[in-house]
Design a protein around this motif. Sequence first.
Motif, PDB file in Angstrom:
ATOM      1  N   PRO A  14      -9.953  -2.268  11.750  1.00 53.82           N
ATOM      2  CA  PRO A  14      -9.058  -1.538  10.839  1.00 53.82           C
ATOM      3  C   PRO A  14      -7.836  -0.989  11.571  1.00 53.82           C
ATOM      4  N   VAL A  15      -6.701  -1.011  10.892  1.00 55.91           N
ATOM      5  CA  VAL A  15      -5.450  -0.507  11.461  1.00 55.91           C
ATOM      6  C   VAL A  15      -4.774   0.428  10.467  1.00 55.91           C
ATOM      7  N   LEU A  16      -4.470   1.644  10.921  1.00 51.69           N
ATOM      8  CA  LEU A  16      -3.682   2.586  10.145  1.00 51.69           C
ATOM      9  C   LEU A  16      -2.318   2.686  10.810  1.00 51.69           C
ATOM     10  N   MET A  17      -1.266   2.377  10.070  1.00 54.00           N
ATOM     11  CA  MET A  17       0.076   2.377  10.648  1.00 54.00           C
ATOM     12  C   MET A  17       0.774   3.707  10.401  1.00 54.00           C
ATOM     13  N   LEU A  18       1.530   4.147  11.417  1.00 57.61           N
ATOM     14  CA  LEU A  18       2.346   5.346  11.329  1.00 57.61           C
ATOM     15  C   LEU A  18       3.819   4.949  11.384  1.00 57.61           C
ATOM     16  N   THR A  19       4.644   5.647  10.625  1.00 51.52           N
ATOM     17  CA  THR A  19       6.069   5.375  10.693  1.00 51.52           C
ATOM     18  C   THR A  19       6.853   6.616  10.310  1.00 51.52           C
ATOM     19  N   ALA A  20       8.047   6.726  10.858  1.00 52.52           N
ATOM     20  CA  ALA A  20       8.947   7.812  10.478  1.00 52.52           C
ATOM     21  C   ALA A  20       9.827   7.410   9.315  1.00 52.52           C
ATOM     22  N   ARG A  21       9.711   6.163   8.862  1.00 50.46           N
ATOM     23  CA  ARG A  21      10.563   5.639   7.792  1.00 50.46           C
ATOM     24  C   ARG A  21       9.815   5.687   6.473  1.00 50.46           C
ATOM     25  N   ASN A  22      10.290   6.563   5.572  1.00 47.85           N
ATOM     26  CA  ASN A  22       9.642   6.713   4.265  1.00 47.85           C
ATOM     27  C   ASN A  22      10.277   5.744   3.270  1.00 47.85           C
ATOM     28  N   ASP A  23       9.928   4.478   3.423  1.00 41.99           N
ATOM     29  CA  ASP A  23      10.550   3.425   2.624  1.00 41.99           C
ATOM     30  C   ASP A  23       9.453   2.574   2.014  1.00 41.99           C
ATOM     31  N   GLU A  24       9.496   2.373   0.679  1.00 43.12           N
ATOM     32  CA  GLU A  24       8.447   1.594   0.031  1.00 43.12           C
ATOM     33  C   GLU A  24       8.404   0.172   0.550  1.00 43.12           C
ATOM     34  N   ASP A  84       8.797  -0.797   3.597  1.00 41.56           N
ATOM     35  CA  ASP A  84       7.977  -0.783   4.807  1.00 41.56           C
ATOM     36  C   ASP A  84       6.497  -0.705   4.463  1.00 41.56           C
ATOM     37  N   ARG A  85       6.152   0.126   3.480  1.00 46.20           N
ATOM     38  CA  ARG A  85       4.747   0.255   3.100  1.00 46.20           C
ATOM     39  C   ARG A  85       4.213  -1.056   2.550  1.00 46.20           C
ATOM     40  N   VAL A  86       4.989  -1.683   1.696  1.00 44.53           N
ATOM     41  CA  VAL A  86       4.579  -2.973   1.134  1.00 44.53           C
ATOM     42  C   VAL A  86       4.424  -3.996   2.253  1.00 44.53           C
ATOM     43  N   PHE A  87       5.402  -4.062   3.132  1.00 41.32           N
ATOM     44  CA  PHE A  87       5.370  -5.037   4.220  1.00 41.32           C
ATOM     45  C   PHE A  87       4.164  -4.799   5.132  1.00 41.32           C
ATOM     46  N   GLY A  88       3.904  -3.521   5.461  1.00 43.78           N
ATOM     47  CA  GLY A  88       2.766  -3.222   6.315  1.00 43.78           C
ATOM     48  C   GLY A  88       1.454  -3.662   5.705  1.00 43.78           C
ATOM     49  N   LEU A  89       1.287  -3.430   4.402  1.00 41.02           N
ATOM     50  CA  LEU A  89       0.062  -3.865   3.732  1.00 41.02           C
ATOM     51  C   LEU A  89      -0.015  -5.379   3.631  1.00 41.02           C
ATOM     52  N   GLU A  90       1.116  -6.012   3.394  1.00 37.41           N
ATOM     53  CA  GLU A  90       1.132  -7.467   3.263  1.00 37.41           C
ATOM     54  C   GLU A  90       0.671  -8.151   4.547  1.00 37.41           C
ATOM     55  N   ILE A  91       1.012  -7.589   5.693  1.00 41.48           N
ATOM     56  CA  ILE A  91       0.639  -8.242   6.950  1.00 41.48           C
ATOM     57  C   ILE A  91      -0.706  -7.762   7.480  1.00 41.48           C
ATOM     58  N   GLY A  92      -1.380  -6.880   6.722  1.00 43.34           N
ATOM     59  CA  GLY A  92      -2.765  -6.597   7.070  1.00 43.34           C
ATOM     60  C   GLY A  92      -3.134  -5.180   7.432  1.00 43.34           C
ATOM     61  N   ALA A  93      -2.233  -4.199   7.261  1.00 38.78           N
ATOM     62  CA  ALA A  93      -2.607  -2.812   7.530  1.00 38.78           C
ATOM     63  C   ALA A  93      -3.630  -2.337   6.504  1.00 38.78           C
ATOM     64  N   ASP A  94      -4.569  -1.508   6.940  1.00 39.35           N
ATOM     65  CA  ASP A  94      -5.560  -0.955   6.026  1.00 39.35           C
ATOM     66  C   ASP A  94      -5.040   0.290   5.321  1.00 39.35           C
ATOM     67  N   ASP A  95      -4.119   0.982   5.941  1.00 37.75           N
ATOM     68  CA  ASP A  95      -3.499   2.140   5.311  1.00 37.75           C
ATOM     69  C   ASP A  95      -2.202   2.437   6.058  1.00 37.75           C
ATOM     70  N   TYR A  96      -1.451   3.410   5.537  1.00 34.23           N
ATOM     71  CA  TYR A  96      -0.087   3.641   5.982  1.00 34.23           C
ATOM     72  C   TYR A  96       0.204   5.128   5.815  1.00 34.23           C
ATOM     73  N   LEU A  97       0.723   5.775   6.860  1.00 40.12           N
ATOM     74  CA  LEU A  97       1.003   7.203   6.801  1.00 40.12           C
ATOM     75  C   LEU A  97       2.390   7.460   7.378  1.00 40.12           C
ATOM     76  N   THR A  98       3.183   8.250   6.644  1.00 37.61           N
ATOM     77  CA  THR A  98       4.558   8.532   7.046  1.00 37.61           C
ATOM     78  C   THR A  98       4.646   9.838   7.818  1.00 37.61           C
ATOM     79  N   LYS A  99       5.348   9.812   8.960  1.00 33.83           N
ATOM     80  CA  LYS A  99       5.610  11.030   9.725  1.00 33.83           C
ATOM     81  C   LYS A  99       6.713  11.825   9.036  1.00 33.83           C
ATOM     82  N   PRO A 100       6.659  13.161   9.112  1.00 36.27           N
ATOM     83  CA  PRO A 100       5.585  13.984   9.688  1.00 36.27           C
ATOM     84  C   PRO A 100       4.412  14.098   8.719  1.00 36.27           C
ATOM     85  N   PHE A 101       3.239  14.339   9.243  1.00 37.41           N
ATOM     86  CA  PHE A 101       2.051  14.488   8.417  1.00 37.41           C
ATOM     87  C   PHE A 101       1.179  15.585   9.005  1.00 37.41           C
TER      88      PHE A 101
END
Length: 242
Positions: free
Chosen positions: A80-90, A92-109
């Motif tokens: 499993p991979v949870l991706m972190l990013t400082a970019r709050n852009d849909e 990016d979230r779609v792309f991350g899930l499309e390539i196989g991320a299990d979840d996605y969290l935007t900084k700061p959190f």
Amino acid sequence: MESTSHLILVDDDHEFRRLLGEDLRRRGFSVEAVADAAALDGLLAQRLPDLIVLDWMLPGEDGPSVLRRLRANPRTRAVPVLMLTARNDEFDRVFGLEIGADDYLTKPFLPRELEARIKAILRRTRSPGTQPSLAPRRWRIGPVEFDTVARTLTLPDGTVQPLTGSEFALLSLFVQHPNEVLTRDYLMRATRGRGADVFDRAIDIAVSRLRAKLESDPQVPRAIRSVRGQGYVLAAPVESIE
């Protein structure tokens, strides 16, 4: 969550990496923290973690490229991979899930939000008690065999397709509810937890990834069909075979 859950944190910001690693350890996780893809590869050569927390922006090879490699490698594709990013852009979230991320969290959190996301991923990918009851080890879905122990699909030509944790959780739900329309909201809550950051295309992307492995022609799906305005239904014949 058991204290033995082993995480690898990959982030090039030294202070952020140190503080987050310490916080996760206080929350009961075993954590190895590294700054880049090369260091991650060194750790993976020694042992596989229960989960990788992977930053999007890394020096040299970035997070999406690392994720693609992990999913292309039979040894690491189910980690499993949870991706972190400082970019709050849909996108990016779609792309991350499309390539196989299990979840996605935007900084700061908040650290407790990361903890909740990690626990939710580990529950659905590792703990049999939180998955739907799958008494049979193997299911036949049309001409495809689904092995719930090995977490694989065996296609009619003998090709074996490993499933990621998210794909396994999703298909487990479908085989328990054949010919029943499952709404997007239900699928999201069942596979990602109530605290997930829900956005419109998340489940559509997950189903698309599963179809790519299950369907003979993902562009004309016959096993998992869309029901406009509602969700999805497993329309293929389903039977337990072991």
